[in-house]
Design a protein around this motif. Structure first.
Motif, mmCIF file in Angstrom:
data_model
loop_
_atom_site.group_PDB
_atom_site.id
_atom_site.type_symbol
_atom_site.label_atom_id
_atom_site.label_comp_id
_atom_site.label_asym_id
_atom_site.label_seq_id
_atom_site.Cartn_x
_atom_site.Cartn_y
_atom_site.Cartn_z
ATOM 1 N N ALA A 136 0.833 -1.205 0.000
ATOM 2 C CA ALA A 136 0.000 0.000 0.000
ATOM 3 C C ALA A 136 0.869 1.257 0.000
ATOM 4 C CB ALA A 136 -0.937 0.003 1.206
ATOM 5 N N ILE A 137 1.890 1.265 0.858
ATOM 6 C CA ILE A 137 2.754 2.450 0.941
ATOM 7 C C ILE A 137 3.539 2.641 -0.360
ATOM 8 C CG2 ILE A 137 4.718 3.490 2.168
ATOM 9 C CD1 ILE A 137 1.996 3.500 3.694
ATOM 10 N N ARG A 138 4.018 1.527 -0.919
ATOM 11 C CA ARG A 138 4.742 1.633 -2.189
ATOM 12 C C ARG A 138 3.834 2.177 -3.293
ATOM 13 N NH1 ARG A 138 9.707 -0.679 -1.975
ATOM 14 N NH2 ARG A 138 10.016 -2.381 -0.478
ATOM 15 N N GLN A 139 2.578 1.713 -3.280
ATOM 16 C CA GLN A 139 1.607 2.169 -4.289
ATOM 17 C C GLN A 139 1.354 3.668 -4.148
ATOM 18 O OE1 GLN A 139 0.240 0.835 -6.806
ATOM 19 N NE2 GLN A 139 -1.926 1.319 -7.033
ATOM 20 N N ILE A 140 1.138 4.111 -2.918
ATOM 21 C CA ILE A 140 0.882 5.537 -2.679
ATOM 22 C C ILE A 140 2.110 6.363 -3.085
ATOM 23 C CG2 ILE A 140 0.470 7.268 -0.871
ATOM 24 C CD1 ILE A 140 -1.242 5.138 0.572
ATOM 25 N N LYS A 141 3.289 5.858 -2.745
ATOM 26 C CA LYS A 141 4.529 6.564 -3.087
ATOM 27 C C LYS A 141 4.653 6.751 -4.605
ATOM 28 C CE LYS A 141 9.579 6.264 -2.741
ATOM 29 N NZ LYS A 141 9.798 6.356 -4.199
ATOM 30 N N LYS A 142 4.273 5.708 -5.344
ATOM 31 C CA LYS A 142 4.333 5.802 -6.811
ATOM 32 C C LYS A 142 3.453 6.933 -7.320
ATOM 33 C CE LYS A 142 5.170 1.045 -8.303
ATOM 34 N NZ LYS A 142 4.541 -0.065 -9.052
ATOM 35 N N HIS A 143 2.255 7.051 -6.734
ATOM 36 C CA HIS A 143 1.354 8.113 -7.181
ATOM 37 C C HIS A 143 1.930 9.488 -6.874
ATOM 38 C CE1 HIS A 143 -2.105 5.031 -6.671
ATOM 39 N NE2 HIS A 143 -1.567 4.942 -7.859
ATOM 40 N N GLU A 144 2.502 9.622 -5.678
ATOM 41 C CA GLU A 144 3.064 10.936 -5.312
ATOM 42 C C GLU A 144 4.229 11.270 -6.242
ATOM 43 O OE1 GLU A 144 0.963 12.083 -3.596
ATOM 44 O OE2 GLU A 144 0.389 10.903 -1.873
ATOM 45 N N ASP A 145 5.046 10.275 -6.554
ATOM 46 C CA ASP A 145 6.149 10.485 -7.501
ATOM 47 C C ASP A 145 5.605 10.929 -8.862
ATOM 48 O OD1 ASP A 145 8.008 9.813 -5.611
ATOM 49 O OD2 ASP A 145 8.381 7.787 -6.355
ATOM 50 N N ALA A 146 4.516 10.274 -9.271
ATOM 51 C CA ALA A 146 3.912 10.615 -10.568
ATOM 52 C C ALA A 146 3.369 12.036 -10.551
ATOM 53 C CB ALA A 146 2.790 9.630 -10.896
ATOM 54 N N HIS A 147 2.761 12.419 -9.431
ATOM 55 C CA HIS A 147 2.226 13.783 -9.334
ATOM 56 C C HIS A 147 3.353 14.814 -9.398
ATOM 57 C CE1 HIS A 147 -1.414 11.907 -7.002
ATOM 58 N NE2 HIS A 147 -1.467 11.696 -8.302
ATOM 59 N N VAL A 148 4.471 14.504 -8.736
ATOM 60 C CA VAL A 148 5.641 15.385 -8.790
ATOM 61 C C VAL A 148 6.106 15.531 -10.241
ATOM 62 C CG1 VAL A 148 8.112 15.585 -8.221
ATOM 63 C CG2 VAL A 148 6.456 14.962 -6.438
ATOM 64 N N ALA A 149 6.204 14.402 -10.936
ATOM 65 C CA ALA A 149 6.682 14.421 -12.321
ATOM 66 C C ALA A 149 5.742 15.223 -13.215
ATOM 67 C CB ALA A 149 6.809 12.987 -12.837
ATOM 68 N N LEU A 150 4.441 14.987 -13.054
ATOM 69 C CA LEU A 150 3.460 15.661 -13.910
ATOM 70 C C LEU A 150 3.459 17.172 -13.664
ATOM 71 C CD1 LEU A 150 1.103 15.415 -15.968
ATOM 72 C CD2 LEU A 150 -0.424 15.292 -14.002
ATOM 73 N N LEU A 151 3.372 17.546 -12.397
ATOM 74 C CA LEU A 151 3.316 18.980 -12.084
ATOM 75 C C LEU A 151 4.607 19.683 -12.519
ATOM 76 C CD1 LEU A 151 1.640 18.713 -8.554
ATOM 77 C CD2 LEU A 151 0.587 19.654 -10.617
ATOM 78 N N SER A 152 5.751 19.016 -12.329
ATOM 79 C CA SER A 152 7.029 19.603 -12.764
ATOM 80 C C SER A 152 7.038 19.813 -14.273
ATOM 81 C CB SER A 152 8.197 18.692 -12.378
ATOM 82 O OG SER A 152 8.255 18.528 -10.984
#
Lengths: 246, 282
Positions: free
Chosen positions: B103-119
């Motif tokens: 679960a934590i790894r999954q959530i981390k992936k989404h946050e990483d993706a959000h960082v990438a997208l917003l950047s």
């Protein structure tokens, strides 16, 4: 019959049904009159004549939300008489379903009073004959469908809003729907709260933060697509059309 | 009624009023649009729309540009992404259940993706982010229980933060599709909401992992924290001027149920206050 409605009644005989509904939707305020007009003219095509047009812009999206919330509220009310709720569900599951029923009812009551009386759609009649309310799997699967669809619908319709206050208000509802969706998914399959069918997954390319592909965005749906999916759960005369939300 | 006199007077008491609008030019072009429709420049309806635009943040938030709002979102996503990186790297992570780790790894992936997208969007808008926000090491709990508590507070705060700027994104023209260099077509409002609901799913799951209700009832073990208070607290039961408790006769829901059925906003100042996320930035 006024001159206006008889004009629309005559028009409807030669305008394609689809474009006619689109035209009617462009002036949502007169849609009821228009549809009443063509009912007299063509009694043989009853179902298409009695579509519920949600309207355009902020009131259109609010009506769209109101329709979806009505469907959800009716679903949680209906499941109470099924075998899953009455005999199979654990106390915790019942509590969850009770909470969801209350939340959806609050949403319905709120939207009903916030949409201007001149443009609000009617109370919809639902058709849940395709849902088996007697097993855990079928009830929770239906709940998941409605909750996920609600989130996808709200996210996909925000682009038609013009008033920041409407965005704010609907934003307060959609995150609660997302909480519902996540839990129902977890009840069905633990850890499926952000399954790949609802969230675009991220594939890391390296260990660096943000390096990879996939947006991590919730997958949204257009009003047209959502309506296609919800209309089977609405009776003839309550089926939706959102010609202006496109 | 003289529209420009009103603006002038307003500017005297609130020098930032023009800054709240996209630009002075936008004011004039919107007047031009109104004139094309044959409307009087100073009709109450137009003034209403004007003020709504200038003060769209209904609880003290200022309307910004899409870039400014996305930078704010990026700050929060970087904070979350770094927090989950610290969780995954923590010495206690390996001893958790496979499901909890997943679960934590999954959530981390989404946050990483959000960082990438917003950047990427910010770079495409010609306003690249130059800062990286990290989670303060000294505020990171050593134990799993403490880590999950912080995760819940971060996620619930994130939901409130996005919601707090959604109206501003619309006011900044974000409901229209934009062609962003290097990213493609982006509808800023929809994209922000698509992140917002994912954050809500995360919050729900973390709360569930902690044996809390996935929605905010006010009786959860952390629901009394500052993260759930603010100028529009999570206990709010009046929405758009409508009292949820009296909206129907013979109401079927309690005060707590009515409050839980709507999530609330935090302003940027509230989010970045040291009593909330402000103390976690390091």
């Amino acid at each position: 019959m006024s001159d206006k409605s008889s004009f629309f009644a005559q028009s409807s005989s030669f305008i394609q049904r689809r474009s006619f509904l689109k035209y009617a939707g462009a002036t949502a305020g007169t849609a009821a009159l228009v549809l009443a007009g063509c009912k007299d003219d063509a009694p043989g095509v009853e179902p298409a004549n009695t579509m519920v047009e949600v309207g355009s812009a902020d009131n259109g999206v609010l009506n769209y939300a109101y329709a979806l919330e009505q469907l959800e509220a009716a679903f949680y009310l209906r499941l109470r008489t099924g075998l899953y709720y009455t005999t199979i569900a654990t106390a915790a599951e019942k509590q969850i379903l009770d909470d969801l029923a209350k939340h959806e009812k609050t949403h319905v009551d709120f939207l009903k009073s916030v949409i201007p009386s001149g443009s609000i759609i009617k109370t919809l009649e639902v058709d849940f004959s395709s849902i088996n309310f007697d097993t855990r799997q079928t009830v929770l699967m239906a709940a998941m469908t409605f909750e996920d669809l609600g989130v996808a619908a709200y996210n996909g319709a925000a682009r038609y809003l013009t008033n920041p206050l409407t965005v704010l208000t609907l934003g307060k509802i959609v995150s609660v729907e997302a909480r519902h969706a996540a839990l129902i998914r977890d009840l069905l399959t633990y850890n499926s709260f952000t399954g790949s069918d609802v969230v675009t997954q991220f594939v890391p390319a390296s260990g660096l933060p943000g390096d990879g592909t996939g947006t991590g965005l919730e997958i949204s749906k257009t009003p047209a697509r959502v309506i296609e999916l919800v209309n089977p759960f609405l009776k003839d005369g309550s089926k939706l059309v959102a010609a202006s939300l496109a | 009624m003289n529209f420009f006199e009103i603006i002038k007077q307003l500017a005297e008491v609130d020098s930032d009023v023009l800054g709240r609008l996209d630009s002075r030019r936008a004011v004039f072009s919107s007047l031009g649009t109104a004139a094309k429709r044959g409307a009087m420049a100073a009709t109450p309806a137009l003034l209403g729309a004007f003020f709504q635009k200038a003060y769209a943040g209904t609880s003290g938030t200022k309307v910004g540009t899409i870039a400014e709002i996305f930078k704010y979102a990026l700050t929060l996503e970087q904070l979350e992404a770094d927090f989950y990186k610290k969780m995954v790297d923590s010495s206690v992570f390996g001893s958790q259940s496979a499901a909890a780790q997943a679960a934590i790894r999954q959530i981390k992936k989404h946050e990483d993706a959000h960082v990438a997208l917003l950047s990427a969007v910010l770079t495409g808008l010609g306003s690249p982010s130059t800062t990286t926000t990290t989670f303060k090491a000294s505020a990171f709990p050593a134990d799993w229980t403490g880590q999950l508590q912080v995760a819940q507070l971060l996620e619930d705060t994130g939901v409130r933060a996005y919601k707090g700027r959604a109206g501003d994104i619309l006011a900044a023209g974000g409901a229209a599709d934009a062609n962003v260099t290097g990213v493609g077509t982006v509808n800023p409002l929809q994209a922000a909401l698509q992140i917002h609901s994912v954050e809500a799913r995360h919050a729900a799951h973390i709360r569930y992992m902690r044996s809390q209700t996935p929605w905010i009832t006010g009786s959860g073990d952390l629901d009394g924290q500052e993260h759930y208070k603010g100028t529009t607290p999570e206990s709010t039961t009046t929405q758009a001027g409508i009292d949820l408790l009296t909206v129907t006769s013979g109401k079927t829901y309690t005060t707590a149920e009515a409050a839980a059925s709507f999530d609330e906003i935090l302003t940027p100042a509230e989010v970045l206050d040291p009593v909330r996320a402000g103390a976690l930035v390091g």
